[in-house]
Structure formats: structure tokens, C-alpha cells
Motif scaffolding. Structure first.
Motif, PDB file in Angstrom:
ATOM      1  N   TYR A 182       0.873   4.022 -15.668  1.00 51.45           N
ATOM      2  CA  TYR A 182       1.110   2.953 -16.859  1.00 51.45           C
ATOM      3  C   TYR A 182       2.397   3.256 -17.809  1.00 51.45           C
ATOM      4  CZ  TYR A 182       0.744  -0.455 -20.820  1.00 51.45           C
ATOM      5  OH  TYR A 182       0.930  -1.252 -21.862  1.00 51.45           O
ATOM      6  N   LEU A 183       1.930   4.449 -18.275  1.00 47.35           N
ATOM      7  CA  LEU A 183       2.810   4.981 -19.546  1.00 47.35           C
ATOM      8  C   LEU A 183       4.146   5.447 -18.961  1.00 47.35           C
ATOM      9  CD1 LEU A 183       0.357   7.083 -21.785  1.00 47.35           C
ATOM     10  CD2 LEU A 183       1.094   5.100 -22.183  1.00 47.35           C
ATOM     11  N   ASN A 184       4.071   5.686 -17.761  1.00 45.86           N
ATOM     12  CA  ASN A 184       5.683   5.688 -17.095  1.00 45.86           C
ATOM     13  C   ASN A 184       6.447   4.428 -16.676  1.00 45.86           C
ATOM     14  OD1 ASN A 184       6.595   8.627 -16.560  1.00 45.86           O
ATOM     15  ND2 ASN A 184       4.233   8.755 -16.032  1.00 45.86           N
ATOM     16  N   GLY A 185       5.495   3.239 -16.947  1.00 47.47           N
ATOM     17  CA  GLY A 185       6.153   2.151 -16.658  1.00 47.47           C
ATOM     18  C   GLY A 185       6.237   1.552 -15.374  1.00 47.47           C
ATOM     19  N   ARG A 186       5.317   2.151 -14.532  1.00 45.55           N
ATOM     20  CA  ARG A 186       5.076   1.380 -13.236  1.00 45.55           C
ATOM     21  C   ARG A 186       3.911   0.634 -13.013  1.00 45.55           C
ATOM     22  NH1 ARG A 186       6.636   6.956 -12.675  1.00 45.55           N
ATOM     23  NH2 ARG A 186       4.166   7.623 -12.429  1.00 45.55           N
ATOM     24  N   THR A 187       3.879  -0.152 -12.106  1.00 47.58           N
ATOM     25  CA  THR A 187       2.769  -1.251 -11.955  1.00 47.58           C
ATOM     26  C   THR A 187       1.659  -0.623 -10.718  1.00 47.58           C
ATOM     27  OG1 THR A 187       4.054  -2.244  -9.803  1.00 47.58           O
ATOM     28  CG2 THR A 187       4.357  -3.142 -12.087  1.00 47.58           C
ATOM     29  N   GLU A 188       1.802   0.675 -10.339  1.00 44.76           N
ATOM     30  CA  GLU A 188       0.654   1.160  -9.570  1.00 44.76           C
ATOM     31  C   GLU A 188       1.016   2.492  -9.457  1.00 44.76           C
ATOM     32  OE1 GLU A 188       1.131   0.093  -5.337  1.00 44.76           O
ATOM     33  OE2 GLU A 188       3.236   0.498  -5.130  1.00 44.76           O
ATOM     34  N   ILE A 189       0.126   3.430  -9.236  1.00 42.10           N
ATOM     35  CA  ILE A 189       0.058   4.920  -9.054  1.00 42.10           C
ATOM     36  C   ILE A 189       0.710   5.296  -7.959  1.00 42.10           C
ATOM     37  CG2 ILE A 189      -1.604   7.068  -8.650  1.00 42.10           C
ATOM     38  CD1 ILE A 189      -3.817   5.419  -9.779  1.00 42.10           C
ATOM     39  N   ASN A 190       1.688   6.255  -8.272  1.00 44.89           N
ATOM     40  CA  ASN A 190       2.522   6.839  -7.224  1.00 44.89           C
ATOM     41  C   ASN A 190       2.154   8.300  -7.034  1.00 44.89           C
ATOM     42  OD1 ASN A 190       4.154   8.214  -9.123  1.00 44.89           O
ATOM     43  ND2 ASN A 190       5.997   7.018  -8.636  1.00 44.89           N
ATOM     44  N   LEU A 191       2.954   8.909  -6.013  1.00 46.16           N
ATOM     45  CA  LEU A 191       2.905  10.297  -5.742  1.00 46.16           C
ATOM     46  C   LEU A 191       3.079  11.180  -6.873  1.00 46.16           C
ATOM     47  CD1 LEU A 191       3.966  10.493  -2.152  1.00 46.16           C
ATOM     48  CD2 LEU A 191       1.728  10.943  -2.941  1.00 46.16           C
ATOM     49  N   SER A 192       4.089  10.796  -8.007  1.00 49.72           N
ATOM     50  CA  SER A 192       4.334  11.829  -9.062  1.00 49.72           C
ATOM     51  C   SER A 192       2.921  11.932 -10.112  1.00 49.72           C
ATOM     52  CB  SER A 192       5.613  11.182  -9.731  1.00 49.72           C
ATOM     53  OG  SER A 192       5.234  10.041 -10.342  1.00 49.72           O
ATOM     54  N   ASP A 193       2.435  10.824 -10.108  1.00 48.69           N
ATOM     55  CA  ASP A 193       1.085  10.771 -10.960  1.00 48.69           C
ATOM     56  C   ASP A 193      -0.078  11.537 -10.103  1.00 48.69           C
ATOM     57  OD1 ASP A 193       2.161   8.767 -12.633  1.00 48.69           O
ATOM     58  OD2 ASP A 193       2.032   7.395 -11.104  1.00 48.69           O
ATOM     59  N   SER A 230      -0.553  17.856   0.703  1.00 48.50           N
ATOM     60  CA  SER A 230      -1.254  16.555   1.268  1.00 48.50           C
ATOM     61  C   SER A 230      -0.363  15.196   0.868  1.00 48.50           C
ATOM     62  CB  SER A 230      -2.461  16.269   0.635  1.00 48.50           C
ATOM     63  OG  SER A 230      -2.060  16.106  -0.898  1.00 48.50           O
ATOM     64  N   ILE A 231       0.732  15.655   0.484  1.00 51.66           N
ATOM     65  CA  ILE A 231       1.844  14.586   0.100  1.00 51.66           C
ATOM     66  C   ILE A 231       2.545  14.417   1.410  1.00 51.66           C
ATOM     67  CG2 ILE A 231       4.081  14.191  -1.174  1.00 51.66           C
ATOM     68  CD1 ILE A 231       2.697  15.531  -3.690  1.00 51.66           C
ATOM     69  N   ILE A 284       9.095   7.203   1.162  1.00 55.09           N
ATOM     70  CA  ILE A 284       8.178   8.065   0.043  1.00 55.09           C
ATOM     71  C   ILE A 284       8.894   8.715  -0.867  1.00 55.09           C
ATOM     72  CG2 ILE A 284       6.570   9.892   0.056  1.00 55.09           C
ATOM     73  CD1 ILE A 284       5.070   8.791   2.701  1.00 55.09           C
ATOM     74  N   VAL A 285       9.779   9.501  -0.486  1.00 56.57           N
ATOM     75  CA  VAL A 285      10.540  10.501  -1.342  1.00 56.57           C
ATOM     76  C   VAL A 285      11.408   9.553  -2.300  1.00 56.57           C
ATOM     77  CG1 VAL A 285      12.629  11.960  -1.257  1.00 56.57           C
ATOM     78  CG2 VAL A 285      10.664  12.493   0.376  1.00 56.57           C
ATOM     79  N   ALA A 286      12.144   8.489  -1.763  1.00 56.46           N
ATOM     80  CA  ALA A 286      13.045   7.740  -2.641  1.00 56.46           C
ATOM     81  C   ALA A 286      12.345   6.891  -3.800  1.00 56.46           C
ATOM     82  CB  ALA A 286      13.746   6.861  -1.740  1.00 56.46           C
ATOM     83  N   ALA A 287      10.896   6.553  -3.159  1.00 55.30           N
ATOM     84  CA  ALA A 287      10.028   5.659  -4.255  1.00 55.30           C
ATOM     85  C   ALA A 287       9.322   6.796  -5.212  1.00 55.30           C
ATOM     86  CB  ALA A 287       9.171   4.897  -3.416  1.00 55.30           C
ATOM     87  N   ASN A 288       8.999   7.866  -4.875  1.00 50.00           N
ATOM     88  CA  ASN A 288       8.263   8.616  -5.536  1.00 50.00           C
ATOM     89  C   ASN A 288       9.049   9.789  -6.665  1.00 50.00           C
ATOM     90  OD1 ASN A 288       5.206   8.022  -4.897  1.00 50.00           O
ATOM     91  ND2 ASN A 288       6.316   7.871  -3.160  1.00 50.00           N
ATOM     92  N   PHE A 289       9.933  10.382  -5.802  1.00 49.97           N
ATOM     93  CA  PHE A 289      10.772  11.619  -6.554  1.00 49.97           C
ATOM     94  C   PHE A 289      12.100  11.681  -6.767  1.00 49.97           C
ATOM     95  CE2 PHE A 289       6.543  13.079  -4.147  1.00 49.97           C
ATOM     96  CZ  PHE A 289       5.829  13.431  -5.027  1.00 49.97           C
ATOM     97  N   ASN A 290      12.797  10.867  -6.203  1.00 47.09           N
ATOM     98  CA  ASN A 290      14.037  10.833  -6.364  1.00 47.09           C
ATOM     99  C   ASN A 290      14.783  10.882  -7.829  1.00 47.09           C
ATOM    100  OD1 ASN A 290      14.732  11.306  -3.766  1.00 47.09           O
ATOM    101  ND2 ASN A 290      15.783   9.017  -3.301  1.00 47.09           N
ATOM    102  N   ASN A 291      14.055  10.203  -8.533  1.00 46.79           N
ATOM    103  CA  ASN A 291      14.471   9.969 -10.165  1.00 46.79           C
ATOM    104  C   ASN A 291      13.867  11.243 -10.797  1.00 46.79           C
ATOM    105  OD1 ASN A 291      15.990   7.652  -9.306  1.00 46.79           O
ATOM    106  ND2 ASN A 291      14.008   6.414  -9.980  1.00 46.79           N
ATOM    107  N   GLY A 292      12.827  11.797 -10.408  1.00 43.33           N
ATOM    108  CA  GLY A 292      12.110  12.761 -11.211  1.00 43.33           C
ATOM    109  C   GLY A 292      11.867  12.387 -12.778  1.00 43.33           C
ATOM    110  N   ASP A 293      11.127  11.086 -12.539  1.00 45.45           N
ATOM    111  CA  ASP A 293      11.016  10.314 -13.998  1.00 45.45           C
ATOM    112  C   ASP A 293       9.720  10.286 -14.771  1.00 45.45           C
ATOM    113  OD1 ASP A 293      10.002   8.684 -12.386  1.00 45.45           O
ATOM    114  OD2 ASP A 293      10.952   7.046 -12.938  1.00 45.45           O
ATOM    115  N   ASN A 294       8.794  11.348 -14.219  1.00 47.38           N
ATOM    116  CA  ASN A 294       7.298  11.308 -14.678  1.00 47.38           C
ATOM    117  C   ASN A 294       7.576  12.185 -15.927  1.00 47.38           C
ATOM    118  OD1 ASN A 294       4.788  11.971 -15.154  1.00 47.38           O
ATOM    119  ND2 ASN A 294       4.344  10.924 -13.285  1.00 47.38           N
ATOM    120  N   VAL A 323       8.156  20.455  -5.832  1.00 45.61           N
ATOM    121  CA  VAL A 323       8.185  19.182  -4.897  1.00 45.61           C
ATOM    122  C   VAL A 323       9.333  19.291  -4.274  1.00 45.61           C
ATOM    123  CG1 VAL A 323       8.480  16.671  -5.173  1.00 45.61           C
ATOM    124  CG2 VAL A 323       6.558  17.550  -6.404  1.00 45.61           C
ATOM    125  N   ASN A 324      10.344  19.468  -4.993  1.00 46.52           N
ATOM    126  CA  ASN A 324      11.820  19.779  -4.266  1.00 46.52           C
ATOM    127  C   ASN A 324      11.679  20.697  -2.927  1.00 46.52           C
ATOM    128  OD1 ASN A 324      13.067  17.850  -5.839  1.00 46.52           O
ATOM    129  ND2 ASN A 324      13.881  19.365  -7.364  1.00 46.52           N
TER     130      ASN A 324
END
Length: 531
Positions: free
Chosen positions: A278-289, A314-315, A484-494, A505-506
């Protein structure tokens, strides 16, 4: 040094921007503690508690003192525990007037732990049993029993610190379990940061703009809204995988509870991930969380590398298993093709006919056997002659099959490794289209007949169809992983992850990429070989 926050009358546009600015403000004049500060703020908003492990002088108390400042009219309570600490010093002294005039045993809690928003307890494991028992209720239920009254404490987060972990077999396990987040606070490692620190004039903070304070109303809103977030499917799969990994580590460790994660901790971890998302501005938990759980599931500092590996592995669990399955299918297909070539070679007098139906890649089905569906190893069949040999019939509990196996002289049959039960000795010899078992000839099922509980369909398909199926599975597996990679880690925005964790992760993504390339090369080679 971090950039200075300039007072402004404008409210931050999003919770993410609000938290980002608060982390920046709290990190002024601090070096290599930005993530601890960020996660401490996350804990406060999530309503969870934090333990800091580290030597003296590593800014552990500073985290709590600055955290208190971000809450509008926030109160704090700090205390250094010792074995001589008393409940009066933590929860407030007994009210003499109430005891004398009203015969009520009550504490004066104003200015003490039950009255604080942010609590910092240093050397917490040195507290006596009476303090520890009261803390359990305060931490878990946010309730303090003050004589005959029940007080609901305003505490948002309790940060505890020590240079050691709780001693074993001293009844500290319950209190230790209450701290969801556990982080290590070490001395500054970078030479550049170290010299900036010793040359700095101090850690005086710029004034926090009024618009950045977290009010009670805003705090309640963030907690309410974050509870609405759900899980992405990739996180569900990762959680399933890490639970298995941690259970395996716990079993391997002799069930010492070093990798044990209670249902209560999982529930709290879910709430923690919701708040991060939520504090990262998402609508659901992703793998960065989900990756933040590396700070939640270790019970011993020696376990940290293993927990770190379990969470990160596990990711990528699904794609790694997919690539391994494809690799196995290619190997089985090429082995099957070599067997067919060998079976068609006239010089191999004892080879099996090419038209026996294969089951699970390794077995033939004995037709009309009185015990029901019974399977014979195709490797054993090629070694049979017209002379009887000793064999064994058993039930394989792993494959759920009755199997007949030839015994090799000088190599005792290992029932345990074969998952074998209900063993019976038999005599076996070769005959046309099958085998003679205990004097009775039995044919093996031919291709083209109806399979029974088998995987005959795939291996007996034309080779070009089988390879096309494998290619499609490979394509789907790679596509799912790239999404999965594109949706969770490409921006590194957590904003709660450190640079070191993103590097981890990289590294994992790079290793998976190499596995995919290796599998693709094998697949292309097989395609060329069968043309």
C-alpha cells in the motif's frame, strides 16, 4: 548526505511520496542505516514490532527517537534494561493516594510505556520475568492491565535492541516471537561513509514540515486501506515454495525450531506485506514486498544465509522446476530414441520388441497378471534369457505400482530405496512377447491398446509432436517468468528494499536467465538431431 527537506504547505500527493520524504528526513546525518529507518517506519504503520541486533554505538536508539518525531504529538519511552529493572520503572509507579484512599492498586502510567506511541527497550533480554510477562500482553494485544482497569495502549511500535540473541531454555521464546522484524545493525562499513560520519558536526535535524506529520486520522486511514490489498499469484506460489523449504531446513536441523515459523508470524507477515504494498502505491502484494520476509523468518543469526536463500529461491521456484522438467523430458526422449535404435539392431539378440507399450518411461505392463496391474522393468527385460533367474515382486509405495524386478547376483535388493513393501520372491525367464513368471508365461501389453494409469500417451506420440509440446511448455514457462520479473523487479521501486537486496534479486534473475539459455540450447540441439 541526504538532501534537506524544505518546509512546504503542500500535502504529499500519495502515501508513497509521503513515506519517501519521511525516510529522507529521518536519514539526515545518518550513514548506512537508511533501510533500518525505512523498515522501522513500515513496522510502525503496520503495527508490528522490531528487534535490532548489534553492538553498542550503531544508532539503534536513534532509530526509535527519530521515529517518534514523525507522529503528530507522538510520545516515546526509552529504557535501558538490567537484571535489576523493576516494573515501576517501565510501567509507572504505584499510585499511593489511590492505594491509601480508594484501596486501588493502580500505576501512574503517564510518561511510561503504557502511555507511549513509540517504545525503545535496550538490552531487552535482561528484563526480569514480571516485566517480560506484562510485555507479552502489551505487545500482542496492546492492552495493559492497570489494577482493575484495562488500558488500551497507543503504542504503534516497540523497537527492542541487544548485542545478543535471547538465551535458550530461559523462557524467552514467547517474547522473541513477538518481534516480527529482526535486523542486524552493524558499524559503518564504507570508508567514504565512515569519514563523512567522523567529520560531521552532528546529527541535528531540520524542522519537519507540518504536512509530513502522521496524524492519528492519517494513521488510521493507512491501516484501513492497506488491509484491503490481496496477493498476486506469483506471491502465492513463492509462499508455498518457501514453506516447504523452511520445513525441510527445520527437519534437516533436527527440529530445533531455528527455522520454525508459527501461523501467528505468517499472519503478521501478511499484514506487513500488505502495508508495504500500500505504501508503495500498489493494489496488491507483489514479490518485492514478499522479499522483505528475509527480515522476518530467522531465529538464529547462523540461520540468516539459509533463510535468505530460501526466500530468494522460492521466487524463481516455478521457472527452475519448469526448466528441470523440460531437461528431464528431453533426456527421456533421447534415451527412448536410443533404445529404439538399439532394439532395431539385429546384433542385439536379447533386445526388447519395439512395439511394447511403455509406462512411466521405464516399465512394461504384464497382461492378465492375477495380482492386477503389474509392471516389469524394461531394463531388466533386455537381460533375460531362456534360463530362469531370481526376481522379486513388490509394491512400490511411491509409484503406487506392483513391480517385478530381476535380482543381480552380489547386489542385494534395497527395499528402502525402492520404496518396496509386500516383497515376494519369483522366478523369471524370457519368452516370446513377454516373460515366464513362476512357470506361467505372460505377454506384455503392446502399443496402441488402452493405457491403464500410465503415461504411455506422451512417449508414444510421434517424435515431432512430442518436441512441439516441449517447445510450447518452454515458451510458456519463459513468458511467465519474464512477466513476473517485469511486474515485480524491473523498476526496483520498493522504497523499503536496500541496494544489497536488489542486487541479490538481480543475481537470482541472472542465474535463471543462464538456466533458460542452457535449456534452450539443449532443446535446439534435440530438434536438430531428430530432423
Amino acid at each position: 548526505m541526504t538532501k534537506k527537506i524544505k518546509p512546504t504547505s503542500l500535502l504529499p500527493s500519495t502515501p508513497r511520496e509521503h513515506i519517501r520524504q519521511l525516510i529522507e528526513w529521518m536519514s539526515q546525518g545518518v550513514y548506512e542505516k537508511e533501510q533500518i529507518i525505512a523498515v522501522a517506519l513500515l513496522c510502525a504503520v503496520a503495527g508490528e514490532n522490531m528487534f535490532l541486533l548489534g553492538p553498542p554505538g550503531t544508532a539503534k536508539s536513534m532509530v526509535a527517537s527519530r521515529l517518534k518525531m514523525v507522529f503528530k504529538n507522538g510520545k516515546s519511552f526509552d529504557y535501558l534494561m538490567s537484571r535489576f529493572s523493576t516494573p515501576d520503572e517501565i510501567f509507572g509507579p504505584i499510585s499511593i493516594s489511590h492505594l491509601k484512599n480508594d484501596d486501588r492498586y493502580e500505576r501512574l502510567t503517564i510518561g511510561y510505556l503504557p502511555d507511549a506511541d513509540v517504545v525503545f527497550l535496550d538490552e531487552i533480554w535482561k528484563a526480569g520475568p514480571s516485566i517480560q510477562n506484562t510485555l507479552l500482553t502489551v505487545i500482542n494485544e496492546h492492552i495493559f492491565h492497570n489494577g482493575g482497569q484495562i488500558m488500551h495502549t497507543p503504542m504503534k511500535v516497540l523497537i527492542a535492541a541487544s548485542n545478543e540473541l535471547p538465551a535458550k531454555d530461559e523462557g524467552l521464546e514467547a517474547l522473541w516471537d513477538r518481534f516480527l522484524v529482526r535486523m542486524v545493525s552493524n558499524c559503518i562499513e564504507s570508508d567514504a561513509s565512515f569519514f563523512k560520519m567522523i567529520k560531521s558536526s552532528g546529527t541535528a535535524l531540520n524542522e519537519l514540515p507540518d504536512t509530513l506529520f502522521i496524524t492519528d486520522e492519517l494513521y488510521a486511514c493507512w491501516q484501513k486501506e492497506s488491509c484491503k490489498l490481496g496477493l498476486h499469484d506469483s506471491v502465492v506460489n513463492a509462499i508455498k515454495a518457501v514453506r516447504k523449504s523452511l520445513a525441510a531446513l527445520e527437519k534437516e536441523d533436527g527440529n530445533q525450531l531455528r527455522y520454525y515459523v508459527s501461523d501467528r508470524r505468517w499472519r503478521k507477515a501478511y499484514r506487513f506485506m500488505q502495508t508495504s504494498a500500500y505504501l508503495n502505491g500498489r493494489t496488491e502484494i507483489n514479490l518485492s514486498d514478499y522479499l522483505l520476509l528475509i527480515h522476518c523468518f530467522w531465529n538464529d543469526d547462523e540461520c540468516i544465509p539459509h533463510v535468505l536463500n530460501a526466500v530468494t529461491s522460492s521466487i524463481s521456484d516455478a521457472v527452475v522446476k519448469g526448466m528441470n522438467k523440460i531437461d528431464k523430458s528431453l533426456l527421456q526422449m533421447m534415451t527412448h530414441k536410443r533404445q529404439q535404435v538399439q532394439q532395431n539392431t539385429p546384433s542385439r539378440l536379447n533386445s526388447a520388441p519395439t512395439d511394447f507399450a511403455e509406462y512411466d518411461y521405464f516399465y512394461y505392463l504384464v497382461e492378465n497378471y492375477p495380482d492386477g496391474d503389474t509392471f516389469f522393468s524394461k531394463w531388466d527385460y533386455t537381460s533375460l534369457t531362456n534360463q530362469p533367474r531370481d526376481g522379486v515382486k513388490y509394491y512400490d509405495t511411491k509409484r503406487n505400482k506392483i513391480i517385478i524386478h530381476c535380482l543381480v547376483p552380489g547386489h542385494p535388493f534395497d527395499a528402502k530405496s525402492q520404496n518396496a513393501t509386500s516383497l515376494t520372491k519369483v522366478k523369471i525367464q524370457r519368452c516370446q512377447n513377454g516373460a515366464i513368471i513362476d512357470g506361467t508365461p505372460y505377454a506384455f501389453r503392446r502399443k496402441g491398446t488402452n493405457p491403464v494409469n500410465s503415461s504411455e500417451t506422451t512417449p508414444t506420440l510421434p517424435v515431432y509432436q512430442r518436441i512441439a509440446m516441449i517447445q510450447e511448455v518452454f515458451k510458456t514457462c519463459v513468458s511467465d517468468w519474464e512477466q513476473i520479473v517485469a511486474a515485480n523487479f524491473n523498476n526496483g521501486d520498493n522504497i523499503f528494499l536496500s541496494a544489497a537486496e536488489l542486487a541479490l534479486v538481480n543475481k537470482m534473475i541472472k542465474e535463471v536467465g543462464e538456466l533458460i539459455k542452457t535449456t534452450e540450447v539443449k532443446l535446439n540441439n534435440v530438434v536438430m538431431m531428430i530432423k
